[in-house]
Enzyme design. Structure first.
Site, PDB file in Angstrom:
ATOM      1  N   SER A 119       3.521-127.483  -7.540  1.00 22.23           N
ATOM      2  CA  SER A 119       3.183-126.507  -8.577  1.00 22.23           C
ATOM      3  C   SER A 119       4.385-125.687  -8.999  1.00 22.23           C
ATOM      4  CB  SER A 119       2.151-125.514  -8.036  1.00 22.23           C
ATOM      5  OG  SER A 119       0.961-126.144  -7.738  1.00 22.23           O
ATOM      6  N   HIS A 140       3.242-133.135 -12.531  1.00 28.92           N
ATOM      7  CA  HIS A 140       2.375-132.005 -12.198  1.00 28.92           C
ATOM      8  C   HIS A 140       1.051-132.086 -12.955  1.00 28.92           C
ATOM      9  CE1 HIS A 140       1.789-127.355 -12.155  1.00 28.92           C
ATOM     10  NE2 HIS A 140       1.113-127.927 -11.192  1.00 28.92           N
ATOM     11  N   GLU A 152       2.551-131.980 -16.659  1.00 28.41           N
ATOM     12  CA  GLU A 152       3.919-131.481 -16.846  1.00 28.41           C
ATOM     13  C   GLU A 152       4.840-132.472 -16.144  1.00 28.41           C
ATOM     14  OE1 GLU A 152       4.938-126.774 -16.888  1.00 28.41           O
ATOM     15  OE2 GLU A 152       3.938-127.445 -15.099  1.00 28.41           O
ATOM     16  N   ASN A 190       2.981-122.571 -14.304  1.00 30.83           N
ATOM     17  CA  ASN A 190       2.767-121.505 -13.318  1.00 30.83           C
ATOM     18  C   ASN A 190       3.682-120.299 -13.504  1.00 30.83           C
ATOM     19  OD1 ASN A 190       0.487-122.315 -11.867  1.00 30.83           O
ATOM     20  ND2 ASN A 190       1.705-123.986 -11.009  1.00 30.83           N
TER      21      ASN A 190
HETATM   22  N1  CAA Z   1     -13.595-132.050 -10.408  1.00 27.11           N
HETATM   23  C1  CAA Z   1     -13.919-132.951 -11.359  1.00 27.11           C
HETATM   24  N2  CAA Z   1     -14.664-132.663 -12.436  1.00 27.11           N
HETATM   25  C2  CAA Z   1     -15.108-131.398 -12.557  1.00 27.11           C
HETATM   26  C3  CAA Z   1     -14.820-130.406 -11.602  1.00 27.11           C
HETATM   27  C4  CAA Z   1     -14.041-130.768 -10.489  1.00 27.11           C
HETATM   28  N3  CAA Z   1     -13.682-129.880  -9.532  1.00 27.11           N
HETATM   29  N4  CAA Z   1     -15.420-129.253 -11.998  1.00 27.11           N
HETATM   30  C5  CAA Z   1     -16.043-129.519 -13.161  1.00 27.11           C
HETATM   31  N5  CAA Z   1     -15.851-130.800 -13.505  1.00 27.11           N
HETATM   32  C6  CAA Z   1     -16.357-131.475 -14.705  1.00 27.11           C
HETATM   33  C7  CAA Z   1     -17.865-131.524 -14.673  1.00 27.11           C
HETATM   34  O1  CAA Z   1     -18.318-132.703 -14.027  1.00 27.11           O
HETATM   35  C8  CAA Z   1     -18.238-131.520 -16.158  1.00 27.11           C
HETATM   36  O2  CAA Z   1     -18.214-132.787 -16.710  1.00 27.11           O
HETATM   37  P1  CAA Z   1     -19.631-133.426 -17.184  1.00 27.11           P
HETATM   38  O3  CAA Z   1     -20.341-132.356 -17.952  1.00 27.11           O
HETATM   39  O4  CAA Z   1     -19.244-134.589 -18.021  1.00 27.11           O
HETATM   40  O5  CAA Z   1     -20.320-133.764 -15.924  1.00 27.11           O
HETATM   41  C9  CAA Z   1     -17.095-130.760 -16.822  1.00 27.11           C
HETATM   42  O6  CAA Z   1     -16.020-130.700 -15.865  1.00 27.11           O
HETATM   43  C10 CAA Z   1     -17.513-129.372 -17.183  1.00 27.11           C
HETATM   44  O7  CAA Z   1     -18.023-128.767 -16.012  1.00 27.11           O
HETATM   45  P2  CAA Z   1     -19.173-127.681 -15.987  1.00 27.11           P
HETATM   46  O8  CAA Z   1     -20.071-127.850 -17.179  1.00 27.11           O
HETATM   47  O9  CAA Z   1     -19.815-127.688 -14.644  1.00 27.11           O
HETATM   48  O10 CAA Z   1     -18.399-126.312 -16.022  1.00 27.11           O
HETATM   49  P3  CAA Z   1     -17.458-125.717 -17.111  1.00 27.11           P
HETATM   50  O11 CAA Z   1     -17.842-126.081 -18.498  1.00 27.11           O
HETATM   51  O12 CAA Z   1     -17.367-124.289 -16.747  1.00 27.11           O
HETATM   52  O13 CAA Z   1     -16.025-126.401 -16.845  1.00 27.11           O
HETATM   53  C11 CAA Z   1     -13.928-126.323 -15.782  1.00 27.11           C
HETATM   54  C12 CAA Z   1     -15.431-126.390 -15.591  1.00 27.11           C
HETATM   55  C13 CAA Z   1     -13.456-127.592 -16.527  1.00 27.11           C
HETATM   56  C14 CAA Z   1     -13.317-126.276 -14.401  1.00 27.11           C
HETATM   57  C15 CAA Z   1     -13.586-125.058 -16.652  1.00 27.11           C
HETATM   58  O14 CAA Z   1     -14.170-123.918 -16.050  1.00 27.11           O
HETATM   59  C16 CAA Z   1     -12.109-124.830 -16.811  1.00 27.11           C
HETATM   60  O15 CAA Z   1     -11.469-125.422 -17.662  1.00 27.11           O
HETATM   61  N6  CAA Z   1     -11.558-123.913 -16.000  1.00 27.11           N
HETATM   62  C17 CAA Z   1     -10.118-123.593 -16.021  1.00 27.11           C
HETATM   63  C18 CAA Z   1      -9.349-124.682 -15.302  1.00 27.11           C
HETATM   64  C19 CAA Z   1      -7.891-124.418 -15.288  1.00 27.11           C
HETATM   65  O16 CAA Z   1      -7.362-123.458 -15.836  1.00 27.11           O
HETATM   66  N7  CAA Z   1      -7.163-125.314 -14.606  1.00 27.11           N
HETATM   67  C20 CAA Z   1      -5.755-125.161 -14.396  1.00 27.11           C
HETATM   68  C21 CAA Z   1      -5.538-124.557 -13.037  1.00 27.11           C
HETATM   69  S1  CAA Z   1      -3.827-124.263 -12.724  1.00 27.11           S
HETATM   70  C22 CAA Z   1      -3.242-125.731 -12.219  1.00 27.11           C
HETATM   71  O17 CAA Z   1      -3.941-126.683 -12.050  1.00 27.11           O
HETATM   72  C23 CAA Z   1      -1.780-125.781 -11.941  1.00 27.11           C
HETATM   73  C24 CAA Z   1      -1.343-125.338 -10.610  1.00 27.11           C
HETATM   74  O18 CAA Z   1      -0.277-125.803 -10.181  1.00 27.11           O
HETATM   75  C25 CAA Z   1      -2.030-124.293  -9.788  1.00 27.11           C
HETATM   76  P1  NAD Z   2      -5.183-129.170  -0.351  1.00 26.14           P
HETATM   77  O1  NAD Z   2      -4.982-128.176   0.732  1.00 26.14           O
HETATM   78  O2  NAD Z   2      -6.530-129.303  -0.987  1.00 26.14           O
HETATM   79  O3  NAD Z   2      -4.779-130.650   0.167  1.00 26.14           O
HETATM   80  C1  NAD Z   2      -3.591-130.985   0.823  1.00 26.14           C
HETATM   81  C2  NAD Z   2      -3.865-132.245   1.669  1.00 26.14           C
HETATM   82  O4  NAD Z   2      -2.628-132.770   2.140  1.00 26.14           O
HETATM   83  C3  NAD Z   2      -4.741-131.984   2.907  1.00 26.14           C
HETATM   84  O5  NAD Z   2      -5.827-132.895   2.915  1.00 26.14           O
HETATM   85  C4  NAD Z   2      -3.788-132.272   4.098  1.00 26.14           C
HETATM   86  O6  NAD Z   2      -4.451-132.852   5.212  1.00 26.14           O
HETATM   87  C5  NAD Z   2      -2.822-133.257   3.460  1.00 26.14           C
HETATM   88  N1  NAD Z   2      -1.499-133.350   4.105  1.00 26.14           N
HETATM   89  C6  NAD Z   2      -0.716-132.332   4.561  1.00 26.14           C
HETATM   90  N2  NAD Z   2       0.452-132.830   5.043  1.00 26.14           N
HETATM   91  C7  NAD Z   2       0.399-134.181   4.868  1.00 26.14           C
HETATM   92  C8  NAD Z   2       1.289-135.255   5.140  1.00 26.14           C
HETATM   93  N3  NAD Z   2       2.477-135.031   5.697  1.00 26.14           N
HETATM   94  N4  NAD Z   2       0.894-136.515   4.836  1.00 26.14           N
HETATM   95  C9  NAD Z   2      -0.307-136.774   4.283  1.00 26.14           C
HETATM   96  N5  NAD Z   2      -1.193-135.785   3.999  1.00 26.14           N
HETATM   97  C10 NAD Z   2      -0.838-134.512   4.286  1.00 26.14           C
HETATM   98  O7  NAD Z   2      -4.079-128.841  -1.458  1.00 26.14           O
HETATM   99  P2  NAD Z   2      -4.113-129.099  -3.052  1.00 26.14           P
HETATM  100  O8  NAD Z   2      -4.742-127.942  -3.708  1.00 26.14           O
HETATM  101  O9  NAD Z   2      -4.627-130.483  -3.297  1.00 26.14           O
HETATM  102  O10 NAD Z   2      -2.553-129.013  -3.382  1.00 26.14           O
HETATM  103  C11 NAD Z   2      -1.660-130.081  -3.105  1.00 26.14           C
HETATM  104  C12 NAD Z   2      -0.388-129.927  -3.922  1.00 26.14           C
HETATM  105  O11 NAD Z   2      -0.721-129.915  -5.325  1.00 26.14           O
HETATM  106  C13 NAD Z   2       0.396-128.628  -3.658  1.00 26.14           C
HETATM  107  O12 NAD Z   2       1.772-128.885  -3.787  1.00 26.14           O
HETATM  108  C14 NAD Z   2      -0.088-127.719  -4.786  1.00 26.14           C
HETATM  109  O13 NAD Z   2       0.829-126.708  -5.100  1.00 26.14           O
HETATM  110  C15 NAD Z   2      -0.207-128.727  -5.933  1.00 26.14           C
HETATM  111  N6  NAD Z   2      -1.130-128.337  -6.992  1.00 26.14           N
HETATM  112  C16 NAD Z   2      -2.266-127.654  -6.692  1.00 26.14           C
HETATM  113  C17 NAD Z   2      -3.131-127.297  -7.733  1.00 26.14           C
HETATM  114  C18 NAD Z   2      -4.411-126.566  -7.435  1.00 26.14           C
HETATM  115  O14 NAD Z   2      -5.026-126.046  -8.377  1.00 26.14           O
HETATM  116  N7  NAD Z   2      -4.845-126.476  -6.218  1.00 26.14           N
HETATM  117  C19 NAD Z   2      -2.840-127.662  -9.063  1.00 26.14           C
HETATM  118  C20 NAD Z   2      -1.657-128.396  -9.329  1.00 26.14           C
HETATM  119  C21 NAD Z   2      -0.806-128.721  -8.273  1.00 26.14           C
END
Ligand code: CAA
Ligand code: NAD
Length: 283
Positions: A119, A140, A152, A190
């Site tokens: 991330s 990403h 990304e 991020n």
């Molecule tokens: N995995 C797979 N599919 C999922 C899911 C999950 N965890 N959660 C929801 N869905 C699917 C559902 O199955 C549904 O599809 P269908 O209707 O065809 O079955 C669809 O998404 C919509 O779901 P819901 O109607 O239950 O709920 P919603 O309309 O509120 O949507 C959401 C859910 C798509 C998660 C929406 O709330 C959303 O877009 N949230 C923001 C997500 C976001 O910002 N993501 C980026 C996070 S940051 C990141 O990823 C980067 C990082 O490095 C941290």
């Molecule tokens: P998570 O905690 O759900 O899963 C991580 C998994 O990796 C666990 O099942 C663990 O057992 C496994 N693991 C740890 N060390 C390992 C190894 N050496 N070999 C094989 N498996 C191993 O974490 P996550 O949320 O899936 O995040 C994973 C990566 O993706 C991180 O780098 C995170 O920053 C990135 N990421 C996370 C998100 C998010 O929304 N959570 C979005 C984009 C990117």
């Protein structure tokens, strides 16, 4: 270069989602985790989501069978020996990630591309830990992977044009939209998203409003699909803290200081949805 065989390392919420989209696109993919239990959970999640897609009429049962046919699970990283691409999705920690990349460097054929789903961590440093830095890249995906359209693609300073093009083509094959980004802390996604989440946590910490009300402001006032605190719980509070630390260290600017309340929750083991408690509680 043609990519036919893929391994995803880490079967958590991201790894399982990534394996699902590869299988759905008809690419052979092996999902790997250290722990059998985590692997079983990841595979079960994929099965459940594909079954739901069939139920909802978004996929035929033949397409579901084809996706399963392309998917397998393994706890043995040595099974990457015939892979053209490996995507790492383990914990957001540089030491753990570089160890995985060094292992993969020894196991995979010379042509294999090694990608990280990190991330925020520097791809340049991960690449430098291998003997094939030009074939290391950031790929990403966003959470939830099967739903979110963006990937990304992060170029390390060493990444070759061939590696970049192969990953861009693969992203299009997965029906996702690639965006090219240079290697800076937090990339684009991020660097912008996580300070907003951190600021939302500060508003709770400083008693400005409750988590529910902060989320309502952002959902109804700014049309965000989820409030920032529900989103933080969804991402994982541990991951949010690791990302803020990378921004804070990487830019050396106090505006990225992780909120003490975020640190406290992570210390308490309140990691959000995955642990059952964060800013909200989950069953
Ligand atoms: N995995 C797979 N599919 C999922 C899911 C999950 N965890 N959660 C929801 N869905 C699917 C559902 O199955 C549904 O599809 P269908 O209707 O065809 O079955 C669809 O998404 C919509 O779901 P819901 O109607 O239950 O709920 P919603 O309309 O509120 O949507 C959401 C859910 C798509 C998660 C929406 O709330 C959303 O877009 N949230 C923001 C997500 C976001 O910002 N993501 C980026 C996070 S940051 C990141 O990823 C980067 C990082 O490095 C941290
Ligand atoms: P998570 O905690 O759900 O899963 C991580 C998994 O990796 C666990 O099942 C663990 O057992 C496994 N693991 C740890 N060390 C390992 C190894 N050496 N070999 C094989 N498996 C191993 O974490 P996550 O949320 O899936 O995040 C994973 C990566 O993706 C991180 O780098 C995170 O920053 C990135 N990421 C996370 C998100 C998010 O929304 N959570 C979005 C984009 C990117």
């Amino acid at each position: 270069m043609t990519i036919n065989n893929v391994m995803v390392i880490g079967a958590g919420q991201m790894g399982a989602g990534i394996a699902q989209v590869f299988a759905r696109a008809g690419v052979d993919v092996k999902l790997n985790d250290l722990k059998q239990e985590a692997l079983d959970k990841g595979l079960a999640g994929i099965e459940k989501r594909l079954a739901r897609a069939v139920e909802k009429g978004r996929m035929t049962s033949e397409e579901q069978d084809t996706a399963f046919h392309h998917l397998s699970g393994t706890t043995n990283i040595e099974d990457a020996a015939d892979c053209d691409l490996v995507i790492e999705a383990v914990v957001e920690n540089m030491e753990v990630k570089t160890k995985v990349f060094q292992q993969l460097d020894g196991i995979t054929p010379e042509h294999t591309i090694l990608a990280s789903n990190t991330s925020s961590l520097p791809i340049t440093e991960i690449a430098a830990a291998t003997k094939r830095p030009s074939q290391v890249i950031g790929m990403h995906f966003m959470n939830p992977v099967p739903v979110m359209k963006l990937v990304e693609i992060i170029r390390a300073i060493q990444t070759s044009a061939e590696t970049f093009e192969a990953i861009k083509d693969m992203t299009n094959r997965l029906e996702k939209t690639p965006v090219e980004v240079n290697d800076f802390p937090g990339f684009v996604s991020n660097r912008i998203l996580m300070p907003m989440i951190n600021e939302a946590i500060y508003t709770v910490y400083e008693g400005v409003a409750s988590p529910e009300d902060v989320d309502t402001v952002m959902k109804l006032g700014m049309n965000h699909p989820m409030g920032p605190l529900a989103l933080a719980d969804f991402i994982g509070l541990d991951t949010c803290l690791y990302i803020m630390e990378v921004l804070y260290d990487g830019f050396g600017d106090s505006k990225y200081r992780p909120c003490p309340l975020l640190r406290k929750y992570v210390k308490a083991g309140w990691l959000g949805k995955k642990s059952g408690r964060g800013f909200y509680t989950y069953e």
